[in-house]
Design a protein around this motif. Structure first.
Motif, PDB file in Angstrom:
ATOM      1  N   VAL A 108       0.763  -1.259  -0.162  1.00 31.17           N
ATOM      2  CA  VAL A 108      -0.004  -0.012  -0.057  1.00 31.17           C
ATOM      3  C   VAL A 108       0.868   1.311  -0.088  1.00 31.17           C
ATOM      4  O   VAL A 108       1.980   1.370   0.754  1.00 31.17           O
ATOM      5  N   ARG A 109       0.621   2.143  -0.986  1.00 32.41           N
ATOM      6  CA  ARG A 109       1.226   3.389  -0.964  1.00 32.41           C
ATOM      7  C   ARG A 109       0.546   4.666  -0.537  1.00 32.41           C
ATOM      8  O   ARG A 109       1.512   5.737  -0.288  1.00 32.41           O
ATOM      9  N   SER A 110      -0.471   4.773  -0.633  1.00 29.24           N
ATOM     10  CA  SER A 110      -1.160   6.096  -0.418  1.00 29.24           C
ATOM     11  C   SER A 110      -1.150   6.390   1.350  1.00 29.24           C
ATOM     12  O   SER A 110      -1.117   5.313   1.984  1.00 29.24           O
ATOM     13  N   GLU A 111      -1.032   7.484   1.501  1.00 28.42           N
ATOM     14  CA  GLU A 111      -1.009   7.884   2.838  1.00 28.42           C
ATOM     15  C   GLU A 111      -2.311   7.379   3.517  1.00 28.42           C
ATOM     16  O   GLU A 111      -1.983   6.927   4.662  1.00 28.42           O
ATOM     17  N   ASP A 154       3.396 -12.699   7.193  1.00 28.20           N
ATOM     18  CA  ASP A 154       2.325 -12.909   6.115  1.00 28.20           C
ATOM     19  C   ASP A 154       0.839 -13.011   6.233  1.00 28.20           C
ATOM     20  O   ASP A 154       0.184 -12.408   5.517  1.00 28.20           O
ATOM     21  N   ASP A 155       0.654 -13.171   7.675  1.00 34.18           N
ATOM     22  CA  ASP A 155      -0.965 -12.888   8.171  1.00 34.18           C
ATOM     23  C   ASP A 155      -1.337 -11.451   7.946  1.00 34.18           C
ATOM     24  O   ASP A 155      -2.282 -11.216   7.522  1.00 34.18           O
ATOM     25  N   ILE A 156      -0.588 -10.447   8.479  1.00 34.29           N
ATOM     26  CA  ILE A 156      -0.680  -9.403   8.121  1.00 34.29           C
ATOM     27  C   ILE A 156      -0.965  -8.769   6.930  1.00 34.29           C
ATOM     28  O   ILE A 156      -1.713  -8.068   6.420  1.00 34.29           O
ATOM     29  N   LYS A 157       0.171  -9.306   6.045  1.00 32.03           N
ATOM     30  CA  LYS A 157      -0.037  -9.217   4.455  1.00 32.03           C
ATOM     31  C   LYS A 157      -1.186  -9.352   3.850  1.00 32.03           C
ATOM     32  O   LYS A 157      -2.097  -8.856   3.191  1.00 32.03           O
ATOM     33  N   GLN A 158      -1.504 -10.791   4.185  1.00 33.32           N
ATOM     34  CA  GLN A 158      -2.355 -11.299   3.482  1.00 33.32           C
ATOM     35  C   GLN A 158      -4.057 -11.049   3.935  1.00 33.32           C
ATOM     36  O   GLN A 158      -4.846 -10.908   3.202  1.00 33.32           O
ATOM     37  N   ASN A 159      -4.183 -10.772   5.163  1.00 30.62           N
ATOM     38  CA  ASN A 159      -5.399 -10.351   5.757  1.00 30.62           C
ATOM     39  C   ASN A 159      -5.671  -9.105   5.995  1.00 30.62           C
ATOM     40  O   ASN A 159      -6.556  -8.372   5.640  1.00 30.62           O
ATOM     41  N   PHE A 160      -4.847  -8.178   6.582  1.00 29.25           N
ATOM     42  CA  PHE A 160      -4.862  -6.882   6.715  1.00 29.25           C
ATOM     43  C   PHE A 160      -4.562  -5.997   5.618  1.00 29.25           C
ATOM     44  O   PHE A 160      -5.578  -5.156   5.031  1.00 29.25           O
ATOM     45  N   GLU A 161      -3.372  -6.059   4.964  1.00 27.27           N
ATOM     46  CA  GLU A 161      -3.206  -5.161   3.788  1.00 27.27           C
ATOM     47  C   GLU A 161      -3.940  -5.335   2.756  1.00 27.27           C
ATOM     48  O   GLU A 161      -4.099  -4.484   1.890  1.00 27.27           O
ATOM     49  N   ARG A 162      -4.180  -6.738   2.486  1.00 21.48           N
ATOM     50  CA  ARG A 162      -4.857  -6.926   1.181  1.00 21.48           C
ATOM     51  C   ARG A 162      -6.216  -6.379   1.216  1.00 21.48           C
ATOM     52  O   ARG A 162      -6.633  -5.412   0.207  1.00 21.48           O
ATOM     53  N   ARG A 163      -6.904  -6.336   2.401  1.00 18.00           N
ATOM     54  CA  ARG A 163      -8.160  -5.868   2.528  1.00 18.00           C
ATOM     55  C   ARG A 163      -8.263  -4.219   2.663  1.00 18.00           C
ATOM     56  O   ARG A 163      -8.884  -3.642   2.169  1.00 18.00           O
ATOM     57  N   VAL A 164      -7.149  -3.561   2.957  1.00 21.06           N
ATOM     58  CA  VAL A 164      -6.744  -2.123   3.050  1.00 21.06           C
ATOM     59  C   VAL A 164      -6.725  -1.859   1.618  1.00 21.06           C
ATOM     60  O   VAL A 164      -7.056  -0.593   1.088  1.00 21.06           O
ATOM     61  N   LEU A 165      -5.940  -2.496   0.872  1.00 20.71           N
ATOM     62  CA  LEU A 165      -5.423  -2.249  -0.533  1.00 20.71           C
ATOM     63  C   LEU A 165      -6.644  -2.272  -1.549  1.00 20.71           C
ATOM     64  O   LEU A 165      -6.927  -1.727  -2.670  1.00 20.71           O
ATOM     65  N   GLU A 166      -7.857  -2.955  -1.099  1.00 23.51           N
ATOM     66  CA  GLU A 166      -8.980  -2.930  -1.758  1.00 23.51           C
ATOM     67  C   GLU A 166      -9.832  -1.658  -1.779  1.00 23.51           C
ATOM     68  O   GLU A 166     -10.600  -1.390  -2.685  1.00 23.51           O
ATOM     69  N   LEU A 167      -9.533  -1.004  -0.762  1.00 21.78           N
ATOM     70  CA  LEU A 167     -10.307   0.054  -0.319  1.00 21.78           C
ATOM     71  C   LEU A 167      -9.331   1.525  -0.771  1.00 21.78           C
ATOM     72  O   LEU A 167      -9.835   2.447  -1.145  1.00 21.78           O
ATOM     73  N   PHE A 168      -8.108   1.157  -0.350  1.00 27.39           N
ATOM     74  CA  PHE A 168      -7.181   2.405  -0.473  1.00 27.39           C
ATOM     75  C   PHE A 168      -5.867   1.907  -1.240  1.00 27.39           C
ATOM     76  O   PHE A 168      -5.108   1.738  -0.252  1.00 27.39           O
ATOM     77  N   PRO A 169      -5.924   1.931  -2.590  1.00 28.20           N
ATOM     78  CA  PRO A 169      -4.428   1.473  -2.918  1.00 28.20           C
ATOM     79  C   PRO A 169      -3.288   2.385  -2.740  1.00 28.20           C
ATOM     80  O   PRO A 169      -3.237   3.339  -2.270  1.00 28.20           O
TER      81      PRO A 169
END
Length: 169
Positions: A108-111, A154-169
């Protein structure tokens, strides 16, 4: 900005439970001060929002709302599950924990995306987001119990970050 100022004035009147001209004027002046002090941040957020809207089709509103509801459900479930895990750790006869700090490379790159991810991690008991690298490519997280750093990352990236990326790239 004028619309926001009127909105803040009306919000002030509502909070005061008084709809007089003097309350409107006080609310308007307070709103003016708030907007003046935070104008740069508001402008950056508006530019970021417009940029994201251009990248996405406006017709995807129902899908975005569904993703937001799904994300909220996931966040509540993760917080509940983490509360139970932390309670289990603390109620053990012997406190056998392995606290530590892990570095998580960010996609994820956006602030706003980094902020939402950091807050979600911090809201989850047992973890605290500590810092983001200067180039915004790594998030440092303190965890109360790290049995396997790679599995946690991996848990943080697959569960948390993946879902955040769906909303805020």
């Amino acid at each position: 900005m004028l619309t926001l100022n009127f909105f803040l004035a009306i919000t002030w009147m509502t909070l005061q439970q008084s709809f007089t001209f003097s309350d409107f004027l006080v609310g308007f002046l307070l709103g003016f001060g708030i907007i003046t002090l935070s104008q740069r941040a508001i402008r950056e957020q508006v530019v970021e929002t417009v940029r994201l809207q251009r990248k996405q089709d406006i017709g995807q509103y129902p899908q975005r709302v569904w993703k937001l509801l799904s994300f909220t459900n996931f966040a509540f479930w993760s917080i509940l599950k983490a509360n139970i895990d932390v309670a289990r750790i603390l109620l053990r006869p012997r406190l056998n924990i392995n606290p530590g700090i892990i570095a998580i490379p960010l996609d994820v790159r956006s602030e706003i995306g980094i902020t939402v991810l950091s807050n979600l991690i911090t809201l989850t008991p047992g973890t605290v987001s500590m810092d983001v690298s200067a180039d915004r490519s790594t998030l440092y997280v303190h965890c109360i119990d790290i049995q396997d750093p790679d599995a946690l990352r991996d848990d943080i990236k697959q569960n948390f970050e993946r879902r955040v990326l769906e909303l805020f790239p």
